[in-house]
Design an enzyme around this catalytic site. Sequence first.
Site, PDB file in Angstrom:
ATOM      1  N   SER A 148       0.843  -1.192   0.000  1.00 18.47           N
ATOM      2  CA  SER A 148       0.000   0.000   0.000  1.00 18.47           C
ATOM      3  C   SER A 148       0.878   1.241   0.000  1.00 18.47           C
ATOM      4  O   SER A 148       2.017   1.214   0.500  1.00 18.47           O
ATOM      5  CB  SER A 148      -0.891   0.016   1.243  1.00 18.47           C
ATOM      6  N   TYR A 161      -1.992  -0.076  10.476  1.00 17.88           N
ATOM      7  CA  TYR A 161      -2.092  -0.482   9.072  1.00 17.88           C
ATOM      8  C   TYR A 161      -0.789  -0.161   8.349  1.00 17.88           C
ATOM      9  O   TYR A 161      -0.230  -1.003   7.628  1.00 17.88           O
ATOM     10  CB  TYR A 161      -3.266   0.227   8.400  1.00 17.88           C
TER      11      TYR A 161
END
Length: 253
Positions: A148, A161
Amino acid sequence: MSTTLTGTTALVTGASGGIGAATALSLAAQGANVALVARRKDRLDELAERIRTAGGTALVIEADLTDQTRAAAAVEQTVQAFGGLNILINNAGVMLLGPAESAPLDEWDRMLAINIQGLLYTTHAALPHLLDAAASERASADIVNVGSLAGRVPIAGSAVYSLTKTGLNAFTEALRQEVTGRHVRVSLIEPGPVATELFTHIRPEILAAGQQAFANATLLHAEDIADTITYVVTRPARVVMSEILVRPDGSQW
């Protein structure tokens, strides 16, 4: 594409929707046998039917990859069904955002389990088969880890995250160095914001607070990332696309 995937086998985790489903469709269209791995069997069955209707080959494997035994079994089931494994797409993941101070610890546990442990278990089980495939006439095999932009650019509310995705970056590069001499290519794909159900995992109050930031944003489509992954695994054996960052046009992130 410079080469097709006829005669190869790909295992795609998180294949029940979003990037995983789009990637499975794309790889199958290139001729790969595709093992579809996720927890939602009904969604996998629907995807498998789409692939078969289009003339492809698909295997449905319902599995929770955070269970080490089930992750290893998913790999073995794939190998038993298709005779080997050439491509592993580590796509399964969750994004549970919010301030660290008030975060439910079960959300952190869930992200660590799915984003990191599940990927590690699956990769460990797949590596011997990928090394075998790379030693064959094709002379290459692939591991593609879906990271990501958050692994490069942490922002407030994404602490854990981003931790999982930054850790994935490090794991991917270290593993690449270990196996590149044996023709297993290890690649990292880092998408920016993608219009998938990943956002639906976020607590409603957190999602509502963050909607303004994305109100006028252009989002990538799952197919955009699937195209990128397919490009990576269809390069000539001599070419390793070790890291690709994919941002939407006009992105401020």
